[in-house]
Design a protein around this motif. Structure first.
Motif, PDB file in Angstrom:
ATOM      1  N   UNK A 165       0.787  -1.234   0.000  1.00  0.00           N
ATOM      2  CA  UNK A 165       0.000   0.000   0.000  1.00  0.00           C
ATOM      3  C   UNK A 165       0.820   1.287   0.000  1.00  0.00           C
ATOM      4  N   UNK A 166       2.031   1.221   0.563  1.00  0.00           N
ATOM      5  CA  UNK A 166       2.765   2.458   0.805  1.00  0.00           C
ATOM      6  C   UNK A 166       3.998   2.566  -0.084  1.00  0.00           C
ATOM      7  N   UNK A 167       3.953   3.489  -1.049  1.00  0.00           N
ATOM      8  CA  UNK A 167       5.120   3.611  -1.932  1.00  0.00           C
ATOM      9  C   UNK A 167       6.404   3.861  -1.150  1.00  0.00           C
ATOM     10  N   UNK A 168       6.302   4.587  -0.014  1.00  0.00           N
ATOM     11  CA  UNK A 168       7.505   4.927   0.738  1.00  0.00           C
ATOM     12  C   UNK A 168       8.085   3.743   1.508  1.00  0.00           C
ATOM     13  N   UNK A 169       7.418   2.571   1.423  1.00  0.00           N
ATOM     14  CA  UNK A 169       8.008   1.378   2.033  1.00  0.00           C
ATOM     15  C   UNK A 169       9.192   0.888   1.196  1.00  0.00           C
ATOM     16  N   UNK A 170       9.248   1.355  -0.045  1.00  0.00           N
ATOM     17  CA  UNK A 170      10.285   0.906  -0.972  1.00  0.00           C
ATOM     18  C   UNK A 170      11.411   1.940  -1.050  1.00  0.00           C
ATOM     19  N   UNK A 171      12.609   1.511  -0.763  1.00  0.00           N
ATOM     20  CA  UNK A 171      13.753   2.429  -0.796  1.00  0.00           C
ATOM     21  C   UNK A 171      13.884   3.099  -2.171  1.00  0.00           C
ATOM     22  N   UNK A 172      13.541   2.359  -3.216  1.00  0.00           N
ATOM     23  CA  UNK A 172      13.664   2.904  -4.576  1.00  0.00           C
ATOM     24  C   UNK A 172      12.818   4.172  -4.751  1.00  0.00           C
ATOM     25  N   UNK A 173      11.708   4.254  -4.021  1.00  0.00           N
ATOM     26  CA  UNK A 173      10.826   5.410  -4.097  1.00  0.00           C
ATOM     27  C   UNK A 173      11.597   6.697  -3.796  1.00  0.00           C
ATOM     28  N   UNK A 174      12.437   6.666  -2.778  1.00  0.00           N
ATOM     29  CA  UNK A 174      13.148   7.875  -2.359  1.00  0.00           C
ATOM     30  C   UNK A 174      14.172   8.303  -3.410  1.00  0.00           C
ATOM     31  N   UNK A 175      14.720   7.314  -4.086  1.00  0.00           N
ATOM     32  CA  UNK A 175      15.693   7.640  -5.134  1.00  0.00           C
ATOM     33  C   UNK A 175      14.967   8.193  -6.355  1.00  0.00           C
TER      34      UNK A 175
END
Ligand code: GLU
Length: 525
Positions: A297-307
């Motif tokens: 559900x949470x895109x920010x759970x994925x480290x790749x999101x921050x990059x």
């Protein structure tokens, strides 16, 4: 303990004679030569193709302790689950490590660092256990195990292979040979000496001593399908021979702690110090309640999101550091430390539960961090991000570095009053988009005072200094009967399409005369 197997049978059971004795392994992986109190830590991901923000959080703990104690931080790839292998998954981990600045020291002496390449080591330890009666070959098939599980469920027993349910626990050499002759390949199971009626006390650096019932499960050490170890067994061998001092891992491993203590005890090896980290929570947008971050559900759970979104990696680290060490923010605000790397962290301070990751707070850290960058650094980071992750529009914006430097340099010359409206690299470029003619959107709603704009254009000179420029605005105001601020607002909206911008004079200087005239003329029409 049971009777040990003969050398020949061990070789048959394992498919080959073991390469090393235990003594040889000890000699091959000698104690590390490190200062007293040095931490040896490792990040040990199973390469699934997805790096969770919780992984980054535990890497930060590993790395920070190793760094602050002049120890060693390793990256070990736990690729023993061949069924779950994902193409390119190791690259996902390595690129995240690189992007967040986590340098690992994988000293060759203690390698290899892919578990799939350490079979010789695991098999050698397993051979020792088979010879000393602490492990046995188990020929239960998948169907046999299903049947056992059904029986256990029906009777209300705990599931698993233990005690009376461990059919092959006391298997004889003759029986083993008969199975092998039929072409069956066994798994190697622990001959558990644990008794759930007894308690074992295990240490966690954050939680202190915890009592558990002993585990009596004859867990699999070596799998039958590929000869690779299970996590439990690989962890035992690797963290011993790599001389890991601290194992930082998610709290989902806490229930396995008694088993791991039993394994270390059986080997007469000193267990590492365990640090089980709390899972990261967030505040659910709908219910307003704190809940676990969800991979789905949470895109920010994925480290790749921050990059991809261009969050400054340093700010993510700073914020995670503050979650880890609640005193850090205060020390930083008081100017006692410059960054998390200067802050002395203690295992005891790590939160045990309910660690909250809040994007709004991250925004604050990001604004602070970007505000602290000299313009050249800011530009370098924006350019690097745009070229790797940006849209074509972003790439266009960073093509002329000199212009970009002018744009991003506005309101950065006074270190006491640096603008704090940049959050991510992508949002930064969006924030200043009006500087590019291709992206400028004229304001169709604003009612321009054409007379004032015309008057201004009549005296405008792009090389005017700030005082002269302002005097001209005041003159226009006098002539047209507007307030000074209204004249400036007309110019601001004409140039940017917005009613709220940083310093107008700086904007005009960066835009240059030609662009300024063109936009003001556009607003007059
Ligand atoms: N491969 C395990 C995991 O990804 C590692 C746990 C540990 O750090 O020991 O959960």
């Amino acid at each position: 303990m049971r009777t040990g197997l003969s050398k020949d049978l061990i070789a048959r059971v394992l498919g080959a004679a073991p390469k090393y004795t235990l003594d040889e392994l000890e000699a091959k992986f000698p104690p590390r030569n490190l200062p007293d109190g040095a931490f040896v830590t490792r990040f040990a991901p199973s390469p699934t193709g997805f790096m969770h923000i919780g992984n980054l959080y535990s890497v930060l703990i590993d790395y920070k302790f190793a760094q602050q104690s002049k120890g060693v931080f390793m990256l070990r790839i736990e690729d023993t689950d061949t069924k779950r292998e994902v193409q390119g998954a190791v690259d996902v981990v390595k690129s995240a490590m690189h992007n967040f600045g986590f340098v690992y020291n994988n000293d060759e002496v203690y390698g290899p660092y892919y578990q799939s390449q350490r079979k010789d080591i695991y098999h050698s330890v397993a051979a020792h256990l088979l010879a000393t009666g602490r492990a046995y070959p188990c020929f239960l098939s998948a169907e046999d195990m299903d049947e056992i599980r059904e029986k256990q469920k029906a009777a209300g027993f705990a599931t698993g292979i233990y005690g009376e349910f461990a059919r092959d626990r006391d298997i004889t050499e003759e029986e083993i040979i008969a199975y092998l002759d039929k072409g069956l390949v066994p798994s190697i199971r622990l001959y558990s000496m644990g008794n759930p009626e007894q308690r074992i006390f295990c240490k966690d650096a954050v939680r202190g001593s915890i009592g558990f019932p002993e585990s009596n499960e004859d867990i699999v050490l070596i799998k039958s399908n590929d000869g690779l170890p299970t996590y439990h067994f690989a962890h035992l061998c690797d963290d011993h021979f790599m001389h890991t001092t601290h194992v930082v891992r998610g709290e989902e491993w806490l229930p396995s702690l008694p088993l791991h203590y039993q394994l270390f005890r059986m080997m007469e090896w000193v267990p590492p110090i365990y640090i089980h980290t709390a899972t990261l929570d967030k505040i659910d947008a709908e219910s307003g309640k704190q809940r676990k971050m969800s991979k789905r559900k949470d895109p920010e759970a994925n480290v790749a999101f921050f990059l991809q979104e261009g969050w400054p990696t340093d700010a993510v680290i700073e914020y995670l550091g503050n979650i880890l060490a609640s005193g850090y923010e205060e020390a930083k605000m008081k100017g006692q430390v410059k960054s998390f790397w200067d802050y002395e962290m203690r295992p005891k301070k790590i939160p045990m539960s309910g660690a909250l990751f809040d994007m709004k707070k991250l925004e604050w850290w990001a604004k602070e961090f970007i505000g602290s960058l000299p313009v050249s650094e800011l530009v370098a980071r924006v350019v690097a991000w745009a070229n790797e992750y940006g849209t074509d529009t972003n790439k266009m914006q960073v093509a002329d570095v000199k212009y970009l430097t002018g744009v991003l340099g506005i309101e950065r010359d006074n270190p006491k009053r640096v603008r704090k409206d940049f959050i991510t690299w992508s949002q930064t470029l969006e924030n200043v988009a009006f500087f590019w003619d291709e992206l400028f959107v004229p304001n169709a709603e604003y009612e321009f005072n054409s007379d004032a704009l015309r008057e201004f254009l009549a005296t405008y000179n792009e090389s005017d200094d700030k005082d002269t420029w302002w005097a001209k605005i005041v003159a226009v105001a006098d002539k047209t009967g507007l307030k000074n601020g209204d004249v400036a607002m007309n110019l601001r909206v004409a140039l940017s399409g917005r009613t709220n911008t940083p310093d107008l004079y700086s904007i005009m200087t960066v835009m240059g005369g030609e662009r300024v005239i063109k936009r003001i003329e556009g607003a007059i029409k």
